[in-house]
Design a protein around this motif. Structure first.
Motif, short mmCIF file in Angstrom:
data_model
loop_
_atom_site.label_atom_id
_atom_site.label_comp_id
_atom_site.label_asym_id
_atom_site.label_seq_id
_atom_site.Cartn_x
_atom_site.Cartn_y
_atom_site.Cartn_z
N THR A 56 80.13 5.57 79.09
CA THR A 56 79.09 5.11 78.28
C THR A 56 79.90 4.16 77.17
N ALA A 57 81.46 4.96 76.72
CA ALA A 57 82.27 3.75 75.82
C ALA A 57 83.34 2.30 77.05
N GLY A 58 83.26 2.51 77.84
CA GLY A 58 84.05 1.92 78.62
C GLY A 58 84.97 1.72 78.67
N VAL A 59 85.86 2.47 78.46
CA VAL A 59 87.07 2.08 78.08
C VAL A 59 87.99 3.44 78.10
N PRO A 60 89.83 3.43 78.75
CA PRO A 60 89.89 3.89 79.52
C PRO A 60 90.23 5.88 78.61
N ALA A 61 90.09 6.09 79.39
CA ALA A 61 89.85 7.89 78.20
C ALA A 61 91.24 8.12 77.51
N ALA A 62 92.52 7.64 78.20
CA ALA A 62 94.06 8.36 77.06
C ALA A 62 93.68 6.52 75.74
N ALA A 63 92.83 6.13 76.34
CA ALA A 63 93.05 5.22 75.13
C ALA A 63 91.47 6.02 73.99
N GLY B 36 79.93 14.36 57.40
CA GLY B 36 79.04 13.20 56.55
C GLY B 36 79.13 12.04 55.26
N ASP B 37 80.49 12.01 55.76
CA ASP B 37 80.51 10.53 54.38
C ASP B 37 79.74 9.60 55.13
N VAL B 38 80.41 9.72 56.87
CA VAL B 38 79.53 8.62 57.52
C VAL B 38 78.79 9.15 58.80
N GLY B 39 77.24 8.22 58.91
CA GLY B 39 76.30 8.41 60.22
C GLY B 39 77.16 8.19 61.28
N GLY B 40 76.24 8.08 62.60
CA GLY B 40 76.79 8.39 63.67
C GLY B 40 76.99 6.29 63.86
N ALA B 41 76.22 6.16 63.69
CA ALA B 41 76.87 4.72 63.81
C ALA B 41 77.56 3.91 63.40
N ASP B 42 78.06 4.11 61.50
CA ASP B 42 79.29 4.10 61.29
C ASP B 42 80.68 4.47 62.35
N TYR B 43 80.29 6.09 62.75
CA TYR B 43 81.55 6.63 63.41
C TYR B 43 81.24 5.73 64.45
N TRP B 44 80.98 5.51 64.69
CA TRP B 44 81.24 5.05 66.25
C TRP B 44 81.96 3.45 66.46
N HIS B 45 81.16 3.17 65.29
CA HIS B 45 81.98 0.91 64.98
C HIS B 45 83.93 2.00 64.31
N HIS C 75 72.79 -1.08 71.14
CA HIS C 75 72.84 -0.20 72.13
C HIS C 75 73.46 1.01 72.38
N ARG C 76 74.86 0.21 72.92
CA ARG C 76 75.81 1.19 73.38
C ARG C 76 75.71 2.48 72.46
N VAL C 77 76.12 2.29 70.83
CA VAL C 77 76.51 3.00 70.06
C VAL C 77 75.23 4.28 70.01
N THR C 78 74.01 4.28 70.63
CA THR C 78 72.72 4.35 70.27
C THR C 78 73.07 5.95 72.34
N ARG C 79 73.52 5.34 72.71
CA ARG C 79 73.99 5.59 73.98
C ARG C 79 75.13 6.65 73.61
#
Length: 200
Positions: A29-36, A51-60, A73-77
């Motif tokens: 889903t991330a579309g990057v190599p596992a090693a990275a 709880g300092d950041v939410g899911g969207a901020d975490y993934w950004h 869309h990718r963040v939701t996935r």
């Protein structure tokens, strides 16, 4: 262990660690190599668990660490895939928790868990209601092995004597942190070993 309060970890004890299939789905889903991917995933995790950041901020933040960008869309996935990867539970341990509760045992839960995953578990697992205290890191603002996470539990449990609490976790550093505050510790390697400890 009459009179003992058992304070459980969740993941790696009652719930399972990420499945290989779930981990593969996250990487795809991330579309990057596992090693990275995995160093970035874990390096950014503590503020998300607290709880300092939410899911969207975490993934950004993960994307920034990877030098890429995740659109909405990718963040939701990714949030969905992350939740799914942590969704497995250990039936033998759920049964043990239920047995302790039926026998009148006092039990608590201390878990490093982000809000989205906490909501997922609460919606699907009635046995969470058996715990006198549910200390989810995202809601108490403290995460293991920070000493204040354990102190928060002692206060919430109204337990003045830390040595009356048996803390169960699969990570040695978390068990050592509990023992440093006077709790008894059990490094979890399976349900049978824990049953033997509780029967002692």
């Amino acid at each position: 262990m009459t009179g003992t309060t058992v304070l459980f970890d969740l993941f790696g004890v009652i719930a399972r660690h990420q499945s290989p299939e779930g981990k593969d789905r996250l990487v795809r889903t991330a579309g990057v190599p596992a090693a990275a991917f995995w160093p970035a995933y874990w390096a950014q995790r503590p503020p998300y668990d607290r709880g300092d950041v939410g899911g969207a901020d975490y993934w950004h933040r993960v994307a920034d660490a990877l030098g890429t960008r995740f659109d909405e869309h990718r963040v939701t996935r990714l949030v969905e895939a992350d939740i799914d990867s942590w969704s497995g539970t250990d039936d033998a341990m759920v049964a043990l928790v239920e047995q302790l509760a039926v026998r009148g045992g006092r039990i608590g839960l201390l878990s490093n868990i982000p809000e989205e995953l906490a909501v997922h578990y609460e919606a699907r697992h009635d046995w969470l209601g058996l715990f006198a205290v549910r200390a989810f890191s995202c809601r108490i603002g403290r995460a293991k092995p920070e000493p204040d996470a354990y102190r928060w539990c002692l206060e919430a449990l109204r337990e003045e004597h830390a040595d009356r609490v048996l803390f169960v976790d699969d990570r040695p550093e978390n068990v050592r942190a509990a023992e440093a505050l006077g709790m008894r510790g059990h490094l979890f390697t399976g349900s049978e070993g824990l049953r033997a400890r509780l029967a002692g």
